[in-house]
Enzyme design. Structure first.
Site, mmCIF file in Angstrom:
data_model
loop_
_atom_site.group_PDB
_atom_site.id
_atom_site.type_symbol
_atom_site.label_atom_id
_atom_site.label_comp_id
_atom_site.label_asym_id
_atom_site.label_seq_id
_atom_site.Cartn_x
_atom_site.Cartn_y
_atom_site.Cartn_z
ATOM 1 N N ARG A 195 -6.887 11.579 -5.617
ATOM 2 C CA ARG A 195 -8.154 10.875 -5.441
ATOM 3 C C ARG A 195 -9.331 11.855 -5.464
ATOM 4 O O ARG A 195 -10.385 11.577 -6.031
ATOM 5 C CB ARG A 195 -8.170 10.074 -4.148
ATOM 6 C CG ARG A 195 -9.316 9.070 -4.147
ATOM 7 C CD ARG A 195 -9.473 8.341 -2.854
ATOM 8 N NE ARG A 195 -9.905 9.250 -1.805
ATOM 9 C CZ ARG A 195 -10.366 8.858 -0.633
ATOM 10 N NH1 ARG A 195 -10.425 7.580 -0.348
ATOM 11 N NH2 ARG A 195 -10.738 9.732 0.262
ATOM 12 N N TYR A 219 -14.789 -11.647 0.785
ATOM 13 C CA TYR A 219 -15.543 -10.425 0.490
ATOM 14 C C TYR A 219 -16.780 -10.730 -0.343
ATOM 15 O O TYR A 219 -17.833 -10.122 -0.165
ATOM 16 C CB TYR A 219 -14.648 -9.410 -0.241
ATOM 17 C CG TYR A 219 -13.593 -8.815 0.663
ATOM 18 C CD1 TYR A 219 -13.895 -7.760 1.515
ATOM 19 C CD2 TYR A 219 -12.287 -9.306 0.669
ATOM 20 C CE1 TYR A 219 -12.929 -7.213 2.355
ATOM 21 C CE2 TYR A 219 -11.314 -8.770 1.497
ATOM 22 C CZ TYR A 219 -11.638 -7.726 2.342
ATOM 23 O OH TYR A 219 -10.686 -7.188 3.175
ATOM 24 N N ASP A 276 -6.953 -2.574 -6.987
ATOM 25 C CA ASP A 276 -7.424 -3.242 -5.775
ATOM 26 C C ASP A 276 -7.694 -4.702 -6.079
ATOM 27 O O ASP A 276 -8.001 -5.049 -7.227
ATOM 28 C CB ASP A 276 -8.699 -2.585 -5.245
ATOM 29 C CG ASP A 276 -8.930 -2.968 -3.797
ATOM 30 O OD1 ASP A 276 -8.294 -2.382 -2.911
ATOM 31 O OD2 ASP A 276 -9.722 -3.902 -3.550
ATOM 32 N N ARG A 304 -3.407 6.628 1.309
ATOM 33 C CA ARG A 304 -3.919 7.834 1.977
ATOM 34 C C ARG A 304 -2.959 8.519 2.936
ATOM 35 O O ARG A 304 -3.225 9.630 3.360
ATOM 36 C CB ARG A 304 -5.208 7.473 2.731
ATOM 37 C CG ARG A 304 -6.373 7.265 1.795
ATOM 38 C CD ARG A 304 -7.572 6.706 2.529
ATOM 39 N NE ARG A 304 -7.289 5.335 2.941
ATOM 40 C CZ ARG A 304 -8.199 4.516 3.472
ATOM 41 N NH1 ARG A 304 -9.422 4.928 3.679
ATOM 42 N NH2 ARG A 304 -7.858 3.286 3.804
ATOM 43 N N ARG A 347 0.818 -1.222 0.000
ATOM 44 C CA ARG A 347 0.000 0.000 0.000
ATOM 45 C C ARG A 347 0.850 1.270 0.000
ATOM 46 O O ARG A 347 0.491 2.265 0.623
ATOM 47 C CB ARG A 347 -0.931 0.054 1.225
ATOM 48 C CG ARG A 347 -1.982 -1.011 1.258
ATOM 49 C CD ARG A 347 -3.270 -0.499 0.626
ATOM 50 N NE ARG A 347 -4.271 -1.535 0.663
ATOM 51 C CZ ARG A 347 -5.275 -1.583 1.541
ATOM 52 N NH1 ARG A 347 -5.422 -0.629 2.420
ATOM 53 N NH2 ARG A 347 -6.118 -2.563 1.510
HETATM 54 O O1 CP3 Z 1 0.092 -1.542 -2.455
HETATM 55 C C1 CP3 Z 1 -0.291 -0.623 -3.213
HETATM 56 O O2 CP3 Z 1 0.094 0.559 -3.134
HETATM 57 C C2 CP3 Z 1 -1.163 -1.026 -4.397
HETATM 58 C C3 CP3 Z 1 -2.539 -0.832 -4.248
HETATM 59 C C4 CP3 Z 1 -3.411 -1.753 -3.397
HETATM 60 C C5 CP3 Z 1 -4.617 -1.281 -2.838
HETATM 61 N N1 CP3 Z 1 -5.273 -2.335 -2.291
HETATM 62 C C6 CP3 Z 1 -5.070 0.103 -2.914
HETATM 63 C C7 CP3 Z 1 -6.130 0.550 -1.997
HETATM 64 C C8 CP3 Z 1 -3.315 -3.116 -3.101
HETATM 65 C C9 CP3 Z 1 -2.194 -4.097 -3.405
HETATM 66 C C10 CP3 Z 1 -4.509 -3.472 -2.413
HETATM 67 C C11 CP3 Z 1 -4.803 -4.842 -1.978
HETATM 68 C C12 CP3 Z 1 -5.981 -5.108 -1.135
HETATM 69 N N2 CP3 Z 1 -7.229 -4.513 -1.188
HETATM 70 C C13 CP3 Z 1 -6.046 -6.140 -0.168
HETATM 71 C C14 CP3 Z 1 -4.939 -7.117 0.132
HETATM 72 C C15 CP3 Z 1 -3.861 -6.535 0.968
HETATM 73 C C16 CP3 Z 1 -4.305 -6.118 2.353
HETATM 74 O O3 CP3 Z 1 -4.193 -4.921 2.621
HETATM 75 O O4 CP3 Z 1 -4.695 -6.983 3.128
HETATM 76 C C17 CP3 Z 1 -7.337 -6.104 0.410
HETATM 77 C C18 CP3 Z 1 -7.856 -7.013 1.517
HETATM 78 C C19 CP3 Z 1 -8.079 -5.089 -0.259
HETATM 79 C C20 CP3 Z 1 -9.505 -4.715 -0.049
HETATM 80 C C21 CP3 Z 1 -9.596 -3.304 0.363
HETATM 81 N N3 CP3 Z 1 -9.520 -2.245 -0.527
HETATM 82 C C22 CP3 Z 1 -9.636 -2.762 1.679
HETATM 83 C C23 CP3 Z 1 -9.723 -3.579 2.946
HETATM 84 C C24 CP3 Z 1 -9.575 -1.367 1.539
HETATM 85 C C25 CP3 Z 1 -9.483 -0.327 2.645
HETATM 86 C C26 CP3 Z 1 -10.796 0.227 3.004
HETATM 87 C C27 CP3 Z 1 -10.667 1.373 3.985
HETATM 88 O O5 CP3 Z 1 -11.489 2.271 3.840
HETATM 89 O O6 CP3 Z 1 -9.754 1.348 4.807
HETATM 90 C C28 CP3 Z 1 -9.517 -1.068 0.170
HETATM 91 C C29 CP3 Z 1 -9.419 0.269 -0.439
HETATM 92 C C30 CP3 Z 1 -8.065 0.655 -0.885
HETATM 93 N N4 CP3 Z 1 -7.309 -0.108 -1.707
HETATM 94 C C31 CP3 Z 1 -7.369 1.871 -0.613
HETATM 95 C C32 CP3 Z 1 -6.166 1.819 -1.317
HETATM 96 C C33 CP3 Z 1 -5.116 2.886 -1.411
HETATM 97 C C34 CP3 Z 1 -7.893 3.040 0.200
HETATM 98 C C35 CP3 Z 1 -9.049 3.592 -0.545
HETATM 99 C C36 CP3 Z 1 -9.167 5.083 -0.532
HETATM 100 O O7 CP3 Z 1 -8.346 5.782 -1.148
HETATM 101 O O8 CP3 Z 1 -10.144 5.532 0.071
#
Ligand code: CP3
Length: 355
Positions: free
Chosen positions: A40, A154, A77, A31, A27
């Site tokens: 964003r 999910y 994602d 944010r 990640r």
């Molecule tokens: O690593 C990186 O920089 C690449 C981008 C990436 C994102 N998600 C961007 C993201 C990667 C590799 C993921 C993987 C992901 N997404 C996983 C597996 C890794 C882990 O963290 O366990 C999972 C379970 C998800 C599902 C998901 N998507 C979650 C749980 C969330 C967070 C929700 C929250 O509000 O906290 C997301 C959203 C997400 N994916 C964000 C980012 C930068 C934040 C969204 C935003 O900008 O509001």
């Protein structure tokens, strides 16, 4: 062949010698970076950002502009795959991802089909190609996907869950139904990762975030077996270069030997495992990636550097280590603390090589 100038990440995954231990962060584009929040906002929403290859490229490059990172990861994602299967992904501020149409009924499960990555997920392939162009030959690009089980969590729960009661009830009551979902997911993930490789991803990572929530027996049958199938089906060489594959099960420390034997090149470790002991357990089978506690980044920079050095020392001399966090970086992380981490890893690992 288009070899990146800094290919320490790829070499470490293949356990070849490097001048320093490469580092990237799960990640890393997110944010905690004000510039990410700004892009964003311009995109409108997180999914609009993922669907726009120019903006996805912009945020992929942001952490590389700030820090001396050794790899870029595609901005996207894991849930784009079930979204493309028609489940209707959306995000609620503070509650994380949700699906409009979670899989509940047997007929819905029987109707599930894998998306065509070149059609429904075209926007991801366009982003991969665009990011590769923008990176030039600076550092390698990582593609990724969720594991079949983590995606199923999910898809069946409909969002985040504390106890996974819906999917686990299905696992115990109707294992045949869950196996069907996992089979479709494994096919979808294999095609999705191969399409990313063909579009320019130089390494791939499978995120099994929730495999560690399974019982010991269930982990092999419902998570690991399907990741093995994916690894078996992956393109392993593209454009004359080996495409390494990393498997990360959060909470999977007890299954390290088994994960290391599914044919992947590297295993990701969360912060609960001692990386030195892990290295002894896997021997020269795989490289290891990890494993700083992401919350350690809230400590003072000197303490962060101490922790980083302790992990490098625990791994010990020789190649085969990619430094990372044990899970994704927190959105509340002070960005300047990441500078301290990256510099400490590079400096200390260079010194280790001089002894
Ligand atoms: O690593 C990186 O920089 C690449 C981008 C990436 C994102 N998600 C961007 C993201 C990667 C590799 C993921 C993987 C992901 N997404 C996983 C597996 C890794 C882990 O963290 O366990 C999972 C379970 C998800 C599902 C998901 N998507 C979650 C749980 C969330 C967070 C929700 C929250 O509000 O906290 C997301 C959203 C997400 N994916 C964000 C980012 C930068 C934040 C969204 C935003 O900008 O509001």
């Amino acid at each position: 062949m288009n070899k990146p100038k800094n290919d320490t990440f790829l070499r470490a995954l293949l356990r070849q010698p490097t001048e320093h231990t490469p580092i990237w962060l799960m990640r890393q584009a997110g944010r905690y970076l004000p510039e990410y929040c700004e892009t964003r906002r311009r995109a409108g929403s997180f999914m609009d950002l993922c669907r726009n290859p120019q903006l996805a490229t912009e945020v992929t490059l942001q952490p590389l502009a700030r820090y001396d990172l050794d790899a870029a990861i595609l901005f996207s994602d894991i849930l784009t795959v079930p979204d493309a299967m028609g489940l209707g992904l959306y995000f609620v501020e503070g509650e994380g991802p949700k699906f409009e149409r979670p899989l509940r009924e047997e007929w819905e499960i029987r109707n599930l089909t894998a998306p065509d990555p070149g059609v429904e997920l075209r926007y991801v392939m366009d982003a991969v190609a665009e990011i590769r162009r923008a990176l030039g030959n600076s550092v390698p690009l990582i593609g990724f996907s969720g594991s079949p089980f983590t995606l199923a969590c999910y898809m069946i729960e409909g969002g985040a869950s504390e106890d996974f009661r819906t999917i686990k009830a299905m696992l115990y009551d109707r294992p045949d139904l869950l196996h069907h979902v996992l089979e479709v997911n494994a096919g979808a993930v294999t095609a999705y990762l191969n399409a990313q490789i063909e579009s320019g991803a130089q390494a791939v990572m499978i995120f099994d975030t929730w495999g560690g929530a399974l019982s010991n027996r269930a982990y092999r049958e419902f998570s690991l077996a399907y990741m093995e199938r994916i690894v078996d089906g992956l393109i392993r060489e593209h454009g004359g270069a080996r495409v390494p594959c990393i498997v990360f099960t959060k909470g999977g420390g007890q299954w390290l030997e088994e994960i290391a034997s599914i044919g992947c090149d590297a295993v990701g470790l969360d912060w609960t495992t001692d990386i030195g002991a892990a290295r002894k357990r896997v021997g020269d089978k795989v490289a290891l990636q990890g494993n700083l506690d992401p919350v350690a980044l809230f400590a003072q920079p000197e303490k962060i550097a101490l922790e980083a050095r302790a992990i490098l020392d625990a791994y010990g001399p020789g190649s085969g280590h990619v430094f990372n966090l044990g899970h994704g970086i927190s959105q509340f992380t002070p960005p300047e603390h990441v500078t301290a981490l990256v510099n400490a890893v590079h400096e200390h690992s260079r010194k280790q090589r001089q002894i």
